[in-house]
Design a protein around this motif. Structure first.
Motif, mmCIF file in Angstrom:
data_model
loop_
_atom_site.group_PDB
_atom_site.id
_atom_site.type_symbol
_atom_site.label_atom_id
_atom_site.label_comp_id
_atom_site.label_asym_id
_atom_site.label_seq_id
_atom_site.Cartn_x
_atom_site.Cartn_y
_atom_site.Cartn_z
ATOM 1 N N CYS A 131 0.851 -0.680 0.025
ATOM 2 C CA CYS A 131 -0.332 -0.276 -0.070
ATOM 3 C C CYS A 131 1.089 1.197 0.328
ATOM 4 N N HIS A 132 0.733 2.117 -0.996
ATOM 5 C CA HIS A 132 2.140 3.168 -1.079
ATOM 6 C C HIS A 132 1.105 4.328 -0.013
ATOM 7 N N THR A 133 -0.347 4.115 0.894
ATOM 8 C CA THR A 133 -0.316 5.080 1.520
ATOM 9 C C THR A 133 0.294 5.027 2.606
ATOM 10 N N CYS A 134 -0.140 3.857 3.408
ATOM 11 C CA CYS A 134 0.341 3.609 5.230
ATOM 12 C C CYS A 134 1.540 2.814 4.926
ATOM 13 N N GLY A 135 2.054 1.473 3.909
ATOM 14 C CA GLY A 135 2.903 0.956 4.060
ATOM 15 C C GLY A 135 2.776 -0.441 4.547
ATOM 16 N N TRP A 136 1.360 -0.980 4.558
ATOM 17 C CA TRP A 136 0.999 -2.300 4.162
ATOM 18 C C TRP A 136 1.524 -2.602 3.066
ATOM 19 N N ILE A 137 2.129 -4.588 3.847
ATOM 20 C CA ILE A 137 2.688 -5.735 2.801
ATOM 21 C C ILE A 137 1.395 -6.609 3.241
ATOM 22 N N ALA A 138 1.809 -7.287 2.288
ATOM 23 C CA ALA A 138 1.157 -8.848 1.589
ATOM 24 C C ALA A 138 1.553 -9.746 2.292
ATOM 25 N N ASP A 139 1.878 -9.846 3.466
ATOM 26 C CA ASP A 139 2.400 -11.304 3.991
ATOM 27 C C ASP A 139 1.237 -12.794 4.647
ATOM 28 N N CYS A 140 2.122 -13.473 4.239
ATOM 29 C CA CYS A 140 1.417 -14.637 4.645
ATOM 30 C C CYS A 140 0.921 -15.668 5.931
ATOM 31 N N GLU A 141 -0.122 -15.677 6.295
ATOM 32 C CA GLU A 141 -0.108 -15.951 7.894
ATOM 33 C C GLU A 141 0.540 -16.844 8.976
ATOM 34 N N HIS A 142 1.303 -18.212 7.863
ATOM 35 C CA HIS A 142 1.895 -18.645 8.444
ATOM 36 C C HIS A 142 3.160 -18.531 8.058
ATOM 37 N N CYS A 143 3.575 -17.913 7.435
ATOM 38 C CA CYS A 143 4.908 -18.111 7.361
ATOM 39 C C CYS A 143 5.918 -16.765 7.511
ATOM 40 N N ASP A 144 6.875 -16.372 7.740
ATOM 41 C CA ASP A 144 7.542 -15.479 8.032
ATOM 42 C C ASP A 144 8.235 -14.420 6.277
ATOM 43 N N VAL A 182 19.594 -21.645 17.027
ATOM 44 C CA VAL A 182 19.551 -19.733 16.575
ATOM 45 C C VAL A 182 17.590 -20.238 15.425
ATOM 46 N N PRO A 183 17.213 -19.529 15.324
ATOM 47 C CA PRO A 183 15.995 -19.330 15.004
ATOM 48 C C PRO A 183 16.541 -19.563 12.846
ATOM 49 N N ALA A 184 15.712 -20.706 12.425
ATOM 50 C CA ALA A 184 15.554 -20.919 10.808
ATOM 51 C C ALA A 184 15.932 -19.220 10.332
ATOM 52 N N PRO A 185 16.521 -19.228 9.023
ATOM 53 C CA PRO A 185 16.315 -18.241 8.804
ATOM 54 C C PRO A 185 15.417 -17.233 8.456
ATOM 55 N N MET A 186 14.278 -18.572 7.502
ATOM 56 C CA MET A 186 12.633 -18.586 7.888
ATOM 57 C C MET A 186 12.304 -18.846 9.156
ATOM 58 N N GLU A 187 12.204 -17.955 10.339
ATOM 59 C CA GLU A 187 12.410 -18.889 11.623
ATOM 60 C C GLU A 187 9.939 -19.041 11.599
ATOM 61 N N ARG A 188 9.227 -18.887 10.862
ATOM 62 C CA ARG A 188 8.046 -19.523 11.072
ATOM 63 C C ARG A 188 7.800 -19.805 9.924
ATOM 64 N N ARG A 189 7.074 -21.315 9.363
ATOM 65 C CA ARG A 189 7.221 -21.244 8.592
ATOM 66 C C ARG A 189 5.877 -22.189 8.123
ATOM 67 N N GLN A 190 4.608 -22.439 8.056
ATOM 68 C CA GLN A 190 3.665 -23.452 7.727
ATOM 69 C C GLN A 190 3.288 -23.381 8.622
ATOM 70 N N GLY A 191 3.355 -22.180 9.497
ATOM 71 C CA GLY A 191 2.693 -22.599 10.689
ATOM 72 C C GLY A 191 3.606 -22.820 11.540
ATOM 73 N N ARG A 192 4.421 -23.311 11.435
ATOM 74 C CA ARG A 192 5.807 -23.744 12.676
ATOM 75 C C ARG A 192 6.811 -22.997 12.828
ATOM 76 N N TYR A 193 7.035 -23.045 13.983
ATOM 77 C CA TYR A 193 8.448 -22.685 14.786
ATOM 78 C C TYR A 193 9.990 -23.249 13.905
ATOM 79 N N HIS A 194 10.888 -22.808 13.710
ATOM 80 C CA HIS A 194 11.604 -23.833 13.282
ATOM 81 C C HIS A 194 12.842 -22.995 13.850
ATOM 82 N N LEU A 195 13.608 -23.428 14.732
ATOM 83 C CA LEU A 195 15.010 -23.503 14.968
ATOM 84 C C LEU A 195 16.327 -24.701 14.652
ATOM 85 N N GLN A 196 17.762 -23.988 14.140
ATOM 86 C CA GLN A 196 18.694 -25.398 14.251
ATOM 87 C C GLN A 196 19.497 -25.300 14.852
ATOM 88 N N LEU A 197 20.213 -26.277 15.098
ATOM 89 C CA LEU A 197 21.489 -26.545 15.604
ATOM 90 C C LEU A 197 22.203 -26.903 14.480
#
Ligand code: ADP
Ligand code: ZN
Ligand code: ZN
Length: 747
Positions: free
Chosen positions: A449-462, A690-705
């Motif tokens: 949105c060029h008025t308020c800066g809103w961006i269409a994000d996925c509800e389930h992913c970052d 550490v959190p994965a580069p995309m921490e939330r994906r498909q509604g799940r939290y991802h961490l890695q070692l």
């Protein structure tokens, strides 16, 4: 130590069962089981929990830790002969190396029909040959049925008959066989499996070989020096340098010694065009393994490879698990391609398994690429692999250089700067074709949105949603979530909601506007969903009329596009500053592959690369001196940063819909592992979680070692311990985890 070849009936069978549990299960042999000769690799039907499953005997023992009254008896023994030993060996290696359950690995590597318990070999095979009436039929008849005529012609080349599976493998059909049989031109007969008529191979070359140039001859000669030993070679040759011709002549030599060739190619390259190149050359059963096969066809392919009837087996990643009766060579084409690594479940790398398989079978291995992976390049430079260089194109023109086009502050129309548009116009006017490469499908990667800066994000992913126009939807490329495009901003109600950035659909639209008289073909996953649609577009393109091709990496790899003289890379910057340590290597490979599409035939080519970072030293090195120079520099960087190929990595991924459960398990695993490493004095680094580069994906939290070690054996020891710990850990049941040995990405 279990004795695996007890001469008399063993008391206990250790059986691998399709399950994620990393252990064998003990059963008693049944009364219908043979008294003698139990061998690993025999399939049995057993009850497991409340289901019946097909398992594979791995060990024969006299004792079990399971109390006698708990031991079950197997329900049925399915094989008189065990599954091929080389296949079983490879599966066992794979399970061990990738820390994966053996039962699950075997299951993965077995055709569905065999997993379901179908009998392995029928004892006879159906052969078809010409009748005397068929012999008298002139070539080209029946003229009105060209496929039937082609079938007759093929049978004419094989006077002793062809097995039905081999006929089907050449894309002939049962109705075609029936039609010719009802005309009395061909007839079927049943033959026992052994001593099949095809065994004597003479005159199997169906077309002459090309005389090799000096570099090609010397590369081939090096492979020929050792055909009976493990002889790993990196065939490092620019696109169009004639690597495939070398494969073909090598296969010729292997086949004429009565051996079989296994050829692995990337997913994207297993096209009818590639196959026909092999089938044109050899009058021999060529078996192709691809996702389009039915379960029966897959079983046939497997059996004909296992029995030695198939001389040439071509397939993608999973074809590495094809058993071979008389293996003669393994070829891995485009060895750097990431599709050789399976990214879920059993996370194996088919190229790496090819290395161990060739070593085990004591045969040559040829890995070909214009842009070798840093792993293979390092082994070639250090002398572990023979390094076979092809620096010249087999055809007239040298590969085109990358020309960087600085797009900073320039107006762009659909992503194209004016000088690039001009070049495209000139190329079309000269009657040639243009390829525009853009590694992003959809219309636009961002809607904002060029008025308020809103961006269409996925509800389930970052992640942001990609705008698609065909059909008009917002789509998440990470979880495939879809929703309609909002007419107004959902945040402020403004109507000024605009797409930002360019994907293939938008580029297609712009090009069609700019060049209304020239056809535009878009090639990406969306436009080629229908089977054969890619081949159809490419056939159209190969007719040579001027046209514009817009596409993702689907277009960049493998395809021979002789009329393309200009390649435009819309934006080269994606991989330059990505966090993943392999990102730059992969994007340099991709750029070089795309560039390789330009000027492959009679005409020289140009490659224009648009970038916001025309001063980037890596990009400049790639443009000025090519992939090899950049690769050598990247190797130095990897060495000083202690990254592969100078270190060995394993990545533990933990995920859960609940952040606390994922991090609890990851923390506990890290803690336990660190303590164990200290206790064993094992020099393995453990980074994270550490959190994965995309921490939330498909509604799940991802961490890695991340585990990192200087020696494979150290990494193996640490990984094996970690997996055992996780299997016993109650918290591991509340979150999902997987261990990726030699991960290709740290995402
Ligand atoms: P690569 O696999 O290295 O990309 P190809 O084997 O596809 O290269 O060869 C590129 C083109 O050059 C093909 O059209 C092929 O037929 C031709 N070619 C290969 N080797 C020779 C040769 N020795 N003489 C003439 N043409 C050749
Ligand atoms: Zn808004
Ligand atoms: Zn998503």
């Amino acid at each position: 130590m279990p004795d695996t070849t007890l001469p008399s009936r063993p008391r206990i069978l250790g059986i691998a069962i399709p399950s994620p549990l990393r252990r064998l299960f003990d059963y008693r042999p049944g009364s219908d089981c043979p008294e003698q000769g139990w061998q690993p690799g025999v399939r049995v039907r057993v009850s497991f929990g409340n289901r019946q499953v097909v398992g594979i005997v791995i060990e024969c023992r006299n004792q079990s830790d399971v109390p006698d009254n708990k031991l079950k008896t197997i329900d049925a023994c399915l094989d008189t002969h065990p599954l091929p030993a080389d296949w079983l060996w490879l599966c066992q290696f794979t399970a061990r190396y990738y820390q994966h359950a053996l039962g699950d690995t075997l299951h993965h590597a077995l055709p569905a029909r065999l997993r379901q318990g179908q009998a392995l070999e029928t004892q006879t095979r159906e052969y078809w040959r010409l009748t005397s009436q068929g012999h008298q039929t002139p070539s080209g008849e029946p003229a009105r049925a060209p496929r039937q005529a082609a079938l007759l012609e093929m049978l004419r080349q094989h006077p002793s008959g062809l097995v039905k599976q081999a006929i089907m493998a050449q894309s002939f059909t049962q109705p075609q066989l029936n039609a010719l049989a009802s005309k009395g031109l061909i007839a079927a007969s049943q033959h026992p499996l052994t001593g099949s008529p095809e065994q004597a191979d003479n005159g199997f070359l169906a077309e002459p070989t090309l005389p090799l140039n000096r570099e090609q001859s010397s590369a081939l000669a090096t492979v020929h020096e050792q055909l009976d030993a493990f002889n790993p070679c990196l065939l490092h040759g620019v696109t169009g340098s004639g690597k495939t011709e070398i494969y073909l002549q090598l296969i010729e030599a292997i086949v004429s010694r009565g051996r079989q060739a296994l050829v692995l190619i990337p997913e994207i390259s297993l096209t009818p065009q590639t196959l026909s190149r092999f089938r044109r050359r050899f009058r021999l059963p060529v078996v192709a393994l691809h996702s389009g096969l039915s379960d029966n066809e897959r079983l046939d392919a497997w059996e004909s490879a296992a029995s030695g009837r198939a001389r040439i087996v071509i397939g993608t990643r999973s074809a590495i698990f094809t058993p071979l009766k008389r293996p003669g060579v393994i070829i891995v084409d485009e060895e750097h391609d990431s599709s050789f690594k399976q990214q879920d479940g059993l996370r194996y790398h088919a190229r790496d398994l090819a290395v161990v398989r060739a070593q085990h079978a004591e045969i040559p291995l040829v890995m070909g690429s214009a842009t070798p992976s840093l792993e293979s390049l390092q082994r070639a430079l250090s002398g572990h692999y023979r390094h076979l260089r092809l620096t010249q194109r087999a055809t007239r023109h040298a590969p085109a250089k990358l020309e960087l086009v600085d797009i900073r502050g320039r107006v762009r129309h659909g992503g194209l700067t004016p000088p690039v548009q001009k070049q495209i116009a000139a190329t079309i006017a000269a009657g040639h074709q243009v390829l525009v490469f853009i590694n992003r499908r959809g219309f636009s990667p961002t809607l904002s949105c060029h008025t308020c800066g809103w961006i269409a994000d996925c509800e389930h992913c970052d992640a942001r949603m990609t705008l698609h126009r065909q059909p008009p939807l917002l789509v998440c490329h990470h979880c495939d979530h879809r929703r309609p495009q909002p007419a107004t901003c959902p945040n402020c109600g403004s109507g000024d909601v605009r797409p930002q950035g360019t994907g293939t659909e938008r580029s297609e639209e712009t090009l069609a506007e700019l060049f209304p008289d020239t056809p535009v073909h878009r090639i990406d996953r969306d436009s080629t969903r229908r089977r054969d649609s890619l081949e159809q577009i490419l056939n159209e393109v190969r007719r040579g009329e001027p046209c514009l091709l817009v596409g993702t990496q689907m277009l960049a790899k493998g395809h021979h596009l002789p009329h393309v003289t200009l390649v435009v890379v819309l934006n080269a910057d994606a991989g330059l500053y990505a966090s993943d340590f392999r990102a730059l290597e992969h994007s340099a490979q991709l750029l070089e592959q795309v560039a390789g599409r330009a000027g492959r035939a009679e005409l020289p080519g140009r490659v224009l690369v648009q970038t916001l970072h025309a001063d980037d030293p890596n990009l400049r090195l790639l443009a000025n001196e090519g992939y090899n120079a950049l690769a050598e520099q990247l190797l130095e960087e990897r060495r000083s940063a202690a990254l592969p190929p100078f270190r060995f990595l394993a990545l533990l991924r933990v995920e859960s819909p609940r952040e606390d459960q994922a991090s609890e398990l990851a923390e506990a695993a890290a803690g336990a592992l660190r303590q164990q490493l200290q206790h064993r004095e094992l020099p393995v680094d453990c980074l994270g979680p550490v959190p994965a580069p995309m921490e939330r994906r498909q509604g799940r939290y991802h961490l890695q070692l991340l585990l990192s070690a200087a020696k494979r054996s150290q990494l193996h020891e640490a990984s094996a311990w970690l997996v055992t710990w996780l299997e016993a850990e109650p918290r591991a049941r509340r979150a999902r985890w997987s261990l990726d040995i030699d991960p290709q990405t740290l995402s």
